[in-house]
Scaffold this motif. Structure first.
Motif, PDB file in Angstrom:
ATOM      1  N   THR A  46       0.847  -1.192   0.000  1.00 25.75           N
ATOM      2  CA  THR A  46       0.000   0.000   0.000  1.00 25.75           C
ATOM      3  C   THR A  46       0.881   1.240   0.000  1.00 25.75           C
ATOM      4  N   THR A  48       0.922   5.704  -0.338  1.00 24.57           N
ATOM      5  CA  THR A  48       0.100   6.877  -0.022  1.00 24.57           C
ATOM      6  C   THR A  48       0.266   7.938  -1.096  1.00 24.57           C
ATOM      7  N   LEU A  51      -2.425  14.408  -0.999  1.00 24.75           N
ATOM      8  CA  LEU A  51      -3.424  15.311  -1.573  1.00 24.75           C
ATOM      9  C   LEU A  51      -3.366  16.693  -0.938  1.00 24.75           C
ATOM     10  N   LEU A  55      -3.439  15.692   4.234  1.00 28.51           N
ATOM     11  CA  LEU A  55      -4.301  14.631   3.697  1.00 28.51           C
ATOM     12  C   LEU A  55      -3.492  13.696   2.810  1.00 28.51           C
ATOM     13  N   HIS A  56      -3.539  12.415   3.131  1.00 29.03           N
ATOM     14  CA  HIS A  56      -2.852  11.400   2.332  1.00 29.03           C
ATOM     15  C   HIS A  56      -3.835  10.270   2.042  1.00 29.03           C
ATOM     16  N   LEU A  57      -3.886   9.869   0.773  1.00 31.49           N
ATOM     17  CA  LEU A  57      -4.810   8.818   0.342  1.00 31.49           C
ATOM     18  C   LEU A  57      -4.051   7.505   0.162  1.00 31.49           C
ATOM     19  N   PRO A  58      -4.389   6.463   0.956  1.00 30.85           N
ATOM     20  CA  PRO A  58      -3.721   5.168   0.761  1.00 30.85           C
ATOM     21  C   PRO A  58      -4.237   4.474  -0.496  1.00 30.85           C
ATOM     22  N   LEU A  59      -3.313   3.969  -1.302  1.00 28.83           N
ATOM     23  CA  LEU A  59      -3.671   3.300  -2.545  1.00 28.83           C
ATOM     24  C   LEU A  59      -2.963   1.955  -2.622  1.00 28.83           C
ATOM     25  N   CYS A  64      -7.209  -1.650  -7.091  1.00 27.52           N
ATOM     26  CA  CYS A  64      -7.536  -0.666  -8.146  1.00 27.52           C
ATOM     27  C   CYS A  64      -7.631  -1.345  -9.514  1.00 27.52           C
TER      28      CYS A  64
END
Length: 357
Positions: A46, A48, A51, A55-59, A64
């Protein structure tokens, strides 16, 4: 690895080129995972996406890519052509019932056979992997084989959609019913996996992407839909190969680092047994129900073809410390395609509804 559902409309050259080479692409993906697993192992983790300062979006790459493939599948579903299936839902209901019942018949037999093996946990690792395969909805790629064999395509599409939409309920239910067959820590691991599948994975990772594709197909004007399909389908095909590479890297990377030939052999034997029994039970049920050849072909495929990519992504997400569970999943993914090829070769290529009279 799931393949996007084929649409009746003509496909663009890029899609045609990729589909003709998909088999070789899968072999190359497995070879790359064996020779160069490093990038695939990095993609499994995973990451990050920043943004903003706070703010950090885990991907995660695998979920996906799975969503992309299932969105593409939904985008190509001929929903308006399914009225005939709803008017005569016998094969659809039988397929759903068998898809749920077959795991409850096969997995206890498998657990009994492995219980006598010299493995200290009685083969619970292999049983866990097979439960996570058979609990998944019907693979979208089953519609591709149905189209190649002239099977009942509307029924097959209905089985894929219905099993996918019901998966947030059926997947954790099957896992819960079969968990008592396991020993040691695998029972707890599978229970946690079932909670994840029921609590969000099946909904967000399987149902919503497919439903979004179906909705767009219904609301978009034909010209816009053609453009979107022309872009999305080849991208999803390429994404499915990357997903195959990522999943295979998790299994084969750990295998190269610490070879376990006995585990590999056991994974192949177990996956073969479950795959053959699933297809055989589907074919026997079709004969008992006296279905016409096209519906019988679709029912058999629905019983034997499960979304193995979703299983691999779930294992990667929930059980990252057990990459060896991916070995039987990868083996099953290849075996079910081989079995599907034999099923569609065994029947006439012309669909029953196209026959005059």
């Amino acid at each position: 690895m799931p393949a996007p559902i084929t649409a009746p409309a003509a496909t663009d050259p890029a899609t045609t080129w990729l589909r003709r080479r998909l088999g070789r692409g899968v072999v190359l993906s497995y070879t790359a995972a064996l020779v160069l697993p490093g990038p695939g192992l990095w993609l499994r983790r995973t990451h990050t996406l920043p943004l903003g300062p706070l703010l950090h979006l885990p991907l995660s790459t695998a979920p996906c890519l799975l969503s992309l493939v299932l969105f593409s599948a939904g985008l190509q579903v001929p929903v308006r052509d399914m009225g005939r299936v709803l008017r005569r839902p016998g094969a659809l209901l039988a397929g759903l019932a068998l898809h749920l019942a077959i795991p409850l018949l096969i997995i206890p037999l498998l657990a009994f056979l492995l219980h006598r093996s010299p493995d200290t946990d009685g083969g619970s690792g292999l049983v866990t992997a097979m439960i996570l395969i058979v609990a998944m909805p019907v693979a979208a790629g089953a519609t591709v084989w149905t189209g190649k064999g002239g099977g009942d395509q509307p029924t097959m599409v209905g089985l894929v959609l219905a099993s996918t939409l019901l998966s947030p309920l059926t997947t954790p239910l099957v896992i819960q019913l079969l968990s008592p067959l396991l020993r040691g820590g695998y029972a707890g691991s599978l229970a946690a996996t079932g909670h994840t599948a029921g609590g969000g994975f099946a909904l967000a990772g399987v149902v919503l992407p497919c439903a979004a594709g179906i909705l767009l197909r219904l609301v978009l004007p034909p010209s816009w839909l053609d453009r979107m399909v022309g872009v999305t389908v080849p991208v999803a095909l390429a994404g499915s190969l990357v997903l195959t590479y990522v999943n295979a890297s998790g299994a084969l990377g750990s295998f190269v680092a610490r070879p376990r030939p006995l585990l590999l052999g056991a994974a192949l034997v177990v996956a073969t047994l479950v795959c053959l029994l699933s297809f055989a039970l589907g074919r026997c049920a079709a004969r008992l129900l006296r279905l016409d050849p096209s519906s019988a072909s679709s029912l058999t495929l629905a019983c034997g073809m499960n979304n193995s990519s979703a299983s691999a992504v779930l294992i990667t997400t929930v059980l990252p410390d057990k990459p060896h569970l991916l070995l039987p999943v990868l083996a099953y993914g290849l075996l079910q395609k081989t079995a599907a090829n034999r099923v569609v070769r065994a029947r006439p290529r012309r669909p029953a509804w196209a026959t005059p009279g």
